[in-house]
Design a protein around this motif. Sequence first.
Motif, PDB file in Angstrom:
ATOM      1  N   GLU A  39       0.907  -1.210   0.042  1.00 25.59           N
ATOM      2  CA  GLU A  39       0.034  -0.160  -0.008  1.00 25.59           C
ATOM      3  C   GLU A  39       0.950   1.134  -0.049  1.00 25.59           C
ATOM      4  O   GLU A  39       1.790   1.360   0.590  1.00 25.59           O
ATOM      5  N   LYS A  40       0.344   2.226  -0.716  1.00 25.07           N
ATOM      6  CA  LYS A  40       0.946   3.587  -0.688  1.00 25.07           C
ATOM      7  C   LYS A  40       2.457   3.517  -0.878  1.00 25.07           C
ATOM      8  O   LYS A  40       3.226   4.500  -0.082  1.00 25.07           O
ATOM      9  N   TYR A  41       2.711   2.925  -1.687  1.00 24.40           N
ATOM     10  CA  TYR A  41       4.084   2.726  -2.083  1.00 24.40           C
ATOM     11  C   TYR A  41       5.151   3.850  -2.556  1.00 24.40           C
ATOM     12  O   TYR A  41       6.085   4.271  -1.901  1.00 24.40           O
ATOM     13  N   ASP A  42       4.279   4.669  -3.501  1.00 23.59           N
ATOM     14  CA  ASP A  42       5.021   5.927  -3.968  1.00 23.59           C
ATOM     15  C   ASP A  42       5.242   6.968  -2.777  1.00 23.59           C
ATOM     16  O   ASP A  42       6.054   7.598  -2.698  1.00 23.59           O
ATOM     17  N   GLU A  43       4.255   6.931  -1.951  1.00 20.56           N
ATOM     18  CA  GLU A  43       4.412   7.962  -0.707  1.00 20.56           C
ATOM     19  C   GLU A  43       5.466   7.270   0.266  1.00 20.56           C
ATOM     20  O   GLU A  43       6.268   8.254   0.651  1.00 20.56           O
ATOM     21  N   LYS A  44       5.566   6.053   0.318  1.00 24.52           N
ATOM     22  CA  LYS A  44       6.519   5.711   1.225  1.00 24.52           C
ATOM     23  C   LYS A  44       7.806   5.861   0.791  1.00 24.52           C
ATOM     24  O   LYS A  44       8.805   6.168   1.480  1.00 24.52           O
ATOM     25  N   LYS A  94       8.657   9.625   1.479  1.00 28.52           N
ATOM     26  CA  LYS A  94       8.796   9.972   2.852  1.00 28.52           C
ATOM     27  C   LYS A  94      10.303   9.467   3.146  1.00 28.52           C
ATOM     28  O   LYS A  94      10.910   9.887   4.108  1.00 28.52           O
ATOM     29  N   LYS A 115       2.108   4.945 -11.831  1.00 28.72           N
ATOM     30  CA  LYS A 115       2.877   5.215 -10.417  1.00 28.72           C
ATOM     31  C   LYS A 115       2.837   3.348 -10.004  1.00 28.72           C
ATOM     32  O   LYS A 115       2.177   2.463 -10.987  1.00 28.72           O
ATOM     33  N   THR A 116       3.119   3.152  -8.753  1.00 26.38           N
ATOM     34  CA  THR A 116       2.979   1.639  -8.353  1.00 26.38           C
ATOM     35  C   THR A 116       1.556   1.212  -8.309  1.00 26.38           C
ATOM     36  O   THR A 116       0.490   2.015  -7.983  1.00 26.38           O
ATOM     37  N   ARG A 117       1.212   0.053  -8.960  1.00 24.34           N
ATOM     38  CA  ARG A 117      -0.121  -0.378  -9.286  1.00 24.34           C
ATOM     39  C   ARG A 117      -0.055  -1.869  -9.355  1.00 24.34           C
ATOM     40  O   ARG A 117       0.960  -2.347  -9.806  1.00 24.34           O
ATOM     41  N   THR A 161       7.516   6.228 -11.007  1.00 29.26           N
ATOM     42  CA  THR A 161       8.103   5.823  -9.901  1.00 29.26           C
ATOM     43  C   THR A 161       9.511   5.562 -10.176  1.00 29.26           C
ATOM     44  O   THR A 161      10.516   6.041  -9.546  1.00 29.26           O
TER      45      THR A 161
END
Length: 235
Positions: free
Chosen positions: A104-109, A112, A141-143, A176
């Motif tokens: 989950e939420k890989y691009d955000e991770k 960060k 993006k990651t998907r 990404t």
Amino acid sequence: MKLYIEKDYNALSERAADIISSFLKEKPEAVLGLPTGSTPIRTYELLSEKCKRGEISFKKVKTFNLDEYSKLSPVDKHSYHYFMDNVLFSKIDIKKENNFFPYEKYDEKIEKGGGIDLQVLGIGRDGHIGFNEPGSEFDSKTRETFLAEETIEDNSRFFNNKKDVPRKTITMGIETIMKAKNILVIASGENKSEAVSKALEGKISTEVPASIIQRHKNVIIILDKEAANNLKTGL
Ligand code: PGA
């Protein structure tokens, strides 16, 4: 784009391990993007040997893996999580909590975590990077994605049966990957030579996802002679 053509798979792996080691010496807290597959195996062995000898350390390193089969548990021996634990992470001084896989939420991770400093990449015979198969958008993006037939065929060597290869995967997107500050591409063997020439010398097109790397400013390519067989120019 910097290109190395090495005499064989071992020399290619030594070059890759040396480049990654130099990178870690300069930036011990580097964020690495890492692939699975056959190509990086020797590179990972060499890195773990360097770590054992105390030449490099992964204590401050974070890793983000490129892709994973959907719905396989991390301990399933076909999962890429299992592969990474087995081939690299259990053999180096990295902290388990610093190894990330595309859930989950890989691009955000990734953001960060400071963004990927060095993304290591293989190339599929159909020109894929990660599990971004031909037709994948450059702004992806990651998907979740589905494997192309050629990739199912190629990856069936790791399974008892072709029908056991999971069709669904989760992969970093092309955007990404392109956000990484540096990209290191490794490809070995005659069966990659066509994809390599299309990626490096062909038209930039979503039909050859790897061709997008021509637009990245900091790319190193390491090939063995067979993978370089189809290149027309010395780049
Ligand atoms: P391989 O896979 O290293 O097993 O050839 C590369 C890829 O499919 O990206």
